[in-house]
Design a protein around this motif. Structure first.
Motif, PDB file in Angstrom:
ATOM      1  N   ILE A 285       0.834  -1.199   0.000  1.00  0.00           N
ATOM      2  CA  ILE A 285       0.000   0.000   0.000  1.00  0.00           C
ATOM      3  C   ILE A 285       0.869   1.248   0.000  1.00  0.00           C
ATOM      4  N   ASN A 286       1.980   1.225   0.742  1.00  0.00           N
ATOM      5  CA  ASN A 286       2.897   2.358   0.726  1.00  0.00           C
ATOM      6  C   ASN A 286       3.438   2.617  -0.673  1.00  0.00           C
ATOM      7  N   TYR A 287       3.802   1.538  -1.367  1.00  0.00           N
ATOM      8  CA  TYR A 287       4.318   1.709  -2.728  1.00  0.00           C
ATOM      9  C   TYR A 287       3.220   2.133  -3.709  1.00  0.00           C
ATOM     10  N   ALA A 288       1.993   1.689  -3.454  1.00  0.00           N
ATOM     11  CA  ALA A 288       0.925   1.889  -4.444  1.00  0.00           C
ATOM     12  C   ALA A 288       0.410   3.319  -4.500  1.00  0.00           C
ATOM     13  N   VAL A 289       0.440   4.028  -3.364  1.00  0.00           N
ATOM     14  CA  VAL A 289      -0.219   5.337  -3.314  1.00  0.00           C
ATOM     15  C   VAL A 289       0.538   6.372  -4.149  1.00  0.00           C
ATOM     16  N   ASP A 290      -0.176   6.965  -5.064  1.00  0.00           N
ATOM     17  CA  ASP A 290       0.341   8.065  -5.872  1.00  0.00           C
ATOM     18  C   ASP A 290       0.197   9.340  -5.052  1.00  0.00           C
ATOM     19  N   LYS A 291       1.264   9.768  -4.401  1.00  0.00           N
ATOM     20  CA  LYS A 291       1.195  10.931  -3.524  1.00  0.00           C
ATOM     21  C   LYS A 291       1.026  12.226  -4.304  1.00  0.00           C
ATOM     22  N   GLN A 292       1.480  12.227  -5.548  1.00  0.00           N
ATOM     23  CA  GLN A 292       1.273  13.430  -6.357  1.00  0.00           C
ATOM     24  C   GLN A 292      -0.218  13.673  -6.588  1.00  0.00           C
TER      25      GLN A 292
END
Length: 577
Positions: free
Chosen positions: A346-353
């Motif tokens: 989930i940490n890798y998946a989230v597009d923070k932009q």
């Protein structure tokens, strides 16, 4: 008078740092109004010196969570408490200062410790009174602290419970009227508090809202203060229509000679509640009639950013300090979130932009990758789950899900606060997780009750978006409430992940009793990294909100100790009819 200094970002500098994406920079410049200043980008650092009198109006999208300071613990209500309540100590920040200062409030100084910092003694000032004229005594602090430990009231901050000796097992003064031996009344004017462990930062803790005194003979129930507050500050509640409006008027028994923190310029404050954020923006941009004397209690909506580019509106728009981290908490007690690989995915998946965009873009927020703050002394930035341009790595996330046994994803429910910005952030995360097969259902909760609901594990769902701030810029308040396994409660729980890792617990305990501040902060940097290694949360963004104030509002500036927002206690008017 003795005071304690804690490092913080300069208000002027912080405003400039927050605006680097707009091309801002340089020293604050003069603006319209006595001693007013703006930064190079044209946004307000300070809206000028107020005069006495008049009414300031605060426009708010939500109601206050609680009027009882034992129960409320969000940025908006803590800012409000500073108008009606006082504590042993207080935070003082002035426009452009590089440091926040812990100063005496109801106490004569910031406290006297014993040799090993396990005991602190406070002597009270003369002339301090409640709104009815009754003198404030040391016994009132003992009563108020012990009252706040009642299980029915433990929905607010738990710092006093963590630090005061034997408080963890104490059930409050109504259940155990004999009280705690660790809170000693040494006559009407002196109080001594014994702690569980050495604590050099106790003056900061004594500035928190739980240290608000109340007369023990006047508060008989756990619900009374939520309905009928007893003021010790410069204002008292005249009327309150929940969900609609609240009016403060001067507390005639407040003695300004005892209070160096609250200038109390206006004669009254009127809080309007339940307003649509877009409506708040338009009213303040227009600044007509009574709205000339109004302040937004929330950040400018991203859609209205273009409307404040005119210089006359810009220089009454305060750029706030990024003093809070918005994050996605994952309940590690629920399957499949109990699997580290799932949480890492989930940490890798989230597009923070996309979350930055949902929050209003780089003018209004910046990326976050861990849970300390740039304003914490010795802060070290890192990103254990770095992705290209912070836009997510779906391939790596899917690999981890497959390794965990969930190649096709799963379903979760996300709690989200019922305000437009929060819902937009939730939808951005929802879209990111759908890319790796995680189907997210949004559970939208009323803004005024949100923190209480998600702080009750029996009502909490799988994941939630929330934020965490602290006026005390130290690793203890920023990490311990969220990640210490012994701070998981049935109510008032801030450890939303419900993580209970023995190594993290032990490291937090050891750091808390470290008396060398540089060593302590180095320890918190290590703990911060260890926490992210367990991936119980996804840090998302740190907001740098813009708050518009009416054209006749003076004294508005961003304060890091009020979660970076405009501090109500400095507000006033430029002119009074």
């Amino acid at each position: 008078m003795k005071s304690t200094r804690i490092s913080a970002i300069s208000l002027g500098t912080a405003a400039l740092l927050a605006l680097t994406a707009c091309g801002g920079g340089g020293e604050p410049q003069p603006s319209e109004g006595a001693n007013a200043s703006v930064n190079e980008a044209g946004f307000a650092v300070y809206t000028g010196d107020p005069v006495k009198g008049g009414t300031v109006r605060i426009l708010n999208p939500t109601d206050f969570s609680h009027l009882d300071p034992a129960m409320g613990n969000d940025g908006g209500v803590n800012n409000f408490y500073r108008l009606i309540y006082r504590q042993l100590t207080a935070y003082e920040v002035k426009p452009g200062e590089t440091e926040a200062t812990v100063v005496p409030d109801l106490a004569e100084d910031t406290g006297t410790p014993n040799e090993d910092y396990t005991q602190w003694t406070f002597k009270l000032k003369d002339g301090i009174k409640y709104e009815d004229g009754t003198e404030i005594t040391a016994a009132d602090f003992k009563y108020a602290l012990e009252r706040s430990m009642d299980p029915a009231l433990r929905v607010g901050s738990d710092f006093h419970i963590q630090y005061i000796k034997d408080a963890m097992d104490y059930q409050g003064v109504y259940e155990q009227p004999e009280g705690l031996d660790s809170i000693e009344v040494l006559g009407d004017k002196e109080l001594r508090i014994t702690l569980e462990q050495p604590t050099v930062n106790f003056p900061e803790i004594a500035a928190m809202q739980m240290f608000t005194p109340f007369p023990k003979d006047s508060v008989e129930t756990t619900t009374q203060l939520d309905e009928d507050p007893i003021a010790s500050g410069p204002y008292r509640v005249e009327s309150y229509n929940r969900g609609a409006n609240l009016t403060l008027v001067r507390n005639e028994n407040w003695d300004e000679t005892t209070d160096d923190v609250r200038p109390a310029y206006p004669d009254s404050f009127v809080f309007e509640m339940g307003l649509d954020p877009a409506t708040i923006d338009q009213r303040l941009i227009s600044g007509q009639g009574q709205d000339a004397n109004a302040v937004s209690a929330t950040s400018l909506s991203p859609a209205n950013l273009a409307q404040i580019q005119d210089e006359t509106i810009k220089n009454r728009t305060v750029s706030d300090i990024p003093n809070c981290t918005t994050y996605l908490g994952m309940n590690v007690t629920k399957e499949p979130l109990d699997d580290l690989k799932v949480r890492q995915a989930i940490n890798y998946a989230v597009d923070k932009q996309s979350v930055v965009t949902a929050t209003g873009g780089p003018d209004l927020t910046s990326l976050a990758s861990e849970m300390l703050l740039p304003s914490v002394p010795g802060w070290e930035e890192f990103d254990l789950y770095e992705t290209p341009d912070s836009a997510g790595d779906q391939e790596r996330a899917q690999e981890l899900l497959a390794e965990a046994g969930y190649p096709d994803g799963f379903e979760v429910t996300m709690d989200v606060r019922g305000l437009p910005k929060w819902q937009a952030q939730a939808e951005a995360v929802q879209d990111s997780l759908s890319e790796i097969g995680i189907d997210v259902t949004l559970n939208v909760i009323d803004g005024s009750t949100y923190y209480q609901v998600i702080g009750t594990p029996a009502q909490q769902n799988d994941i939630a978006i929330t934020g965490w701030c602290s006026p005390w810029l130290n690793g203890d308040p920023l990490l311990s409430p969220l990640f210490h396994g012994e701070r998981i409660y049935d109510t008032g729980n801030y450890n939303l992940a419900q993580i209970d890792d023995p190594e993290i617990n032990e490291a937090l305990d050891a750091a808390a009793v470290t008396t060398d501040l540089e060593d302590q902060q180095a320890a918190y940097n290590d703990i911060n990294r260890a926490i992210m290694g367990q991936a119980p949360i996804v840090p998302l963004v740190r907001d740098t909100p813009l708050q518009v104030v009416g054209p006749n509002v003076a004294g508005a500036y961003s304060n890091p100790t009020t979660t970076g927002y405009v501090d109500y206690i400095g507000l006033g008017l430029k002119t009074v009819d």
